[in-house]
Design a protein around this motif. Structure first.
Motif, PDB file in Angstrom:
ATOM      1  N   ALA A   1      -6.231  26.232   3.787  1.00  0.00           N
ATOM      2  CA  ALA A   1      -4.863  26.947   3.237  1.00  0.00           C
ATOM      3  C   ALA A   1      -3.764  26.511   4.037  1.00  0.00           C
ATOM      4  O   ALA A   1      -2.587  26.281   3.537  1.00  0.00           O
TER       5      ALA A   1
ATOM      6  N   ILE B   1      -0.022  39.258   2.977  1.00  0.00           N
ATOM      7  CA  ILE B   1      -1.296  38.825   2.200  1.00  0.00           C
ATOM      8  C   ILE B   1      -2.570  39.385   3.051  1.00  0.00           C
ATOM      9  O   ILE B   1      -2.489  39.631   4.508  1.00  0.00           O
TER      10      ILE B   1
ATOM     11  N   LEU C   1      -0.372  31.839   8.949  1.00  0.00           N
ATOM     12  CA  LEU C   1      -1.205  32.639   7.898  1.00  0.00           C
ATOM     13  C   LEU C   1      -1.461  34.012   8.374  1.00  0.00           C
ATOM     14  O   LEU C   1      -1.532  35.111   7.852  1.00  0.00           O
TER      15      LEU C   1
ATOM     16  N   TYR D   1      -8.555  32.460   1.478  1.00  0.00           N
ATOM     17  CA  TYR D   1      -7.335  32.642   0.705  1.00  0.00           C
ATOM     18  C   TYR D   1      -7.536  32.092  -0.716  1.00  0.00           C
ATOM     19  O   TYR D   1      -8.331  31.349  -1.006  1.00  0.00           O
TER      20      TYR D   1
ATOM     21  N   ARG E   1     -11.493  33.993   7.460  1.00  0.00           N
ATOM     22  CA  ARG E   1     -10.384  34.233   6.580  1.00  0.00           C
ATOM     23  C   ARG E   1     -10.656  33.348   5.187  1.00  0.00           C
ATOM     24  O   ARG E   1     -10.818  32.157   5.532  1.00  0.00           O
TER      25      ARG E   1
ATOM     26  N   GLN F   1      -2.534  34.049  -3.128  1.00  0.00           N
ATOM     27  CA  GLN F   1      -2.063  34.304  -1.980  1.00  0.00           C
ATOM     28  C   GLN F   1      -1.315  33.115  -1.434  1.00  0.00           C
ATOM     29  O   GLN F   1      -0.247  33.181  -0.454  1.00  0.00           O
ATOM     30  N   LEU F   2      -1.775  32.006  -1.615  1.00  0.00           N
ATOM     31  CA  LEU F   2      -1.277  30.905  -1.288  1.00  0.00           C
ATOM     32  C   LEU F   2       0.087  30.380  -1.889  1.00  0.00           C
ATOM     33  O   LEU F   2       1.036  30.106  -1.378  1.00  0.00           O
TER      34      LEU F   2
ATOM     35  N   PRO G   1     -11.307  33.882  -3.665  1.00  0.00           N
ATOM     36  CA  PRO G   1     -10.885  33.509  -2.266  1.00  0.00           C
ATOM     37  C   PRO G   1     -11.505  32.229  -2.127  1.00  0.00           C
ATOM     38  O   PRO G   1     -12.757  32.262  -1.284  1.00  0.00           O
TER      39      PRO G   1
ATOM     40  N   PRO H   1      -6.151  38.307   3.477  1.00  0.00           N
ATOM     41  CA  PRO H   1      -7.298  37.458   3.087  1.00  0.00           C
ATOM     42  C   PRO H   1      -8.649  38.161   3.108  1.00  0.00           C
ATOM     43  O   PRO H   1      -8.861  39.191   3.804  1.00  0.00           O
TER      44      PRO H   1
ATOM     45  N   MET I   1      -8.992  29.120   5.864  1.00  0.00           N
ATOM     46  CA  MET I   1      -7.832  29.176   6.801  1.00  0.00           C
ATOM     47  C   MET I   1      -7.190  27.999   7.019  1.00  0.00           C
ATOM     48  O   MET I   1      -6.055  27.329   6.815  1.00  0.00           O
TER      49      MET I   1
END
Length: 113
Positions: free
Chosen positions: A25, A45, A36, A57, A55, A61-62, A18, A47, A22
């Motif tokens: 991302a 997803i 998100l 990511y 959060r 996840q992206l 991660p 996070p 946020m």
């Protein structure tokens, strides 16, 4: 490998690490942070949280979020986009398992009666 060696694996080499906030991302995806959060609400997803509760990511996840963004940009409602991606992921996993089973069956010697 020792940590200082040129081929050492770092957390940033891990697709599931991660690494992104946020804000970062959302910037990378060209979306608002709310997008998100919505993906999280739809359980597409999940996070991880930093010690401070923020959060975080991963690259994996992206990529999923980018796929959702692509579908939404094409006019798919976000709920449907999330479901499509979940189904695509399940299909891919089933195909992978099926191929492993086929490969295992090909490796087994045949017996004659």
């Amino acid at each position: 490998m020792p940590p200082g060696s040129p081929h050492a694996v770092t957390p940033l080499d891990d697709d599931d690490y991660p690494a992104y906030t946020m804000g970062r991302a959302a910037e990378m995806l060209g979306t608002a942070p709310a997008f998100l959060r919505t993906l999280g609400e739809h359980r597409l997803i999940s996070p991880l949280r930093s010690e401070g509760g923020h959060r975080r990511y991963s690259r994996y996840q992206l990529r999923i979020a980018a796929r959702a963004r692509e579908l939404v940009d094409q006019g798919t409602p976000i709920e449907a986009a999330c479901r499509i991606i979940i189904l695509e992921d399940q299909l891919e996993e089933a195909q992978r398992i099926n191929e492993q089973l086929r490969a295992a069956n090909r490796e087994q010697p045949t017996t004659s009666a």
